[in-house]
Scaffold this motif. Sequence first.
Motif, PDB file in Angstrom:
ATOM      1  N   MET A  14       0.859  -1.181   0.000  1.00  0.00           N
ATOM      2  CA  MET A  14       0.000   0.000   0.000  1.00  0.00           C
ATOM      3  C   MET A  14       0.889   1.223   0.000  1.00  0.00           C
ATOM      4  N   ASN A  15       0.648   2.071  -0.966  1.00  0.00           N
ATOM      5  CA  ASN A  15       1.406   3.311  -1.072  1.00  0.00           C
ATOM      6  C   ASN A  15       0.433   4.470  -0.914  1.00  0.00           C
ATOM      7  N   GLY A  16       0.461   5.094   0.240  1.00  0.00           N
ATOM      8  CA  GLY A  16      -0.441   6.214   0.482  1.00  0.00           C
ATOM      9  C   GLY A  16      -1.850   5.750   0.771  1.00  0.00           C
ATOM     10  N   GLY A  17      -2.788   6.635   0.526  1.00  0.00           N
ATOM     11  CA  GLY A  17      -4.186   6.315   0.771  1.00  0.00           C
ATOM     12  C   GLY A  17      -4.605   6.707   2.170  1.00  0.00           C
ATOM     13  N   ARG A  18      -5.872   6.469   2.439  1.00  0.00           N
ATOM     14  CA  ARG A  18      -6.406   6.784   3.761  1.00  0.00           C
ATOM     15  C   ARG A  18      -7.270   5.631   4.229  1.00  0.00           C
ATOM     16  N   GLU A  19      -7.228   5.380   5.513  1.00  0.00           N
ATOM     17  CA  GLU A  19      -8.050   4.357   6.128  1.00  0.00           C
ATOM     18  C   GLU A  19      -7.918   3.011   5.417  1.00  0.00           C
TER      19      GLU A  19
END
Length: 113
Positions: A14-19
């Motif tokens: 996972m690169n970045g993102g939210r929740e």
Amino acid sequence: MSDASNYYGPVVNMNGGRENIGINYGTAGGAAQNVELRAAVEELTRVLRELRPHLTPDQARTVEDALPELTPDRSTLRERGMVLASVAQIAAAVGSVGRPAAEAVGRLLALLG
């Protein structure tokens, strides 16, 4: 020499993102629904056990055969729609004494969507 990478099990990048949740094995976001489904199955099972003394021998046998089929698993219950239909039909056939069972089947079917 080659690059021999061995991965044993799921790999998530996972690169970045939210929740971010990662891999959802059916637990994230579904816990409340599972609790409701389990409660609905337990209620239907209890009501059917209370209904048995009011049934004919054939009806009682059908209910007895249906009880092990009632599991709190959404996909399994969807596949066992005929079991729920049989139970609902029996509940309707015995009149007002079967109303709690018919209502419990209705609530369970509503949860199954």
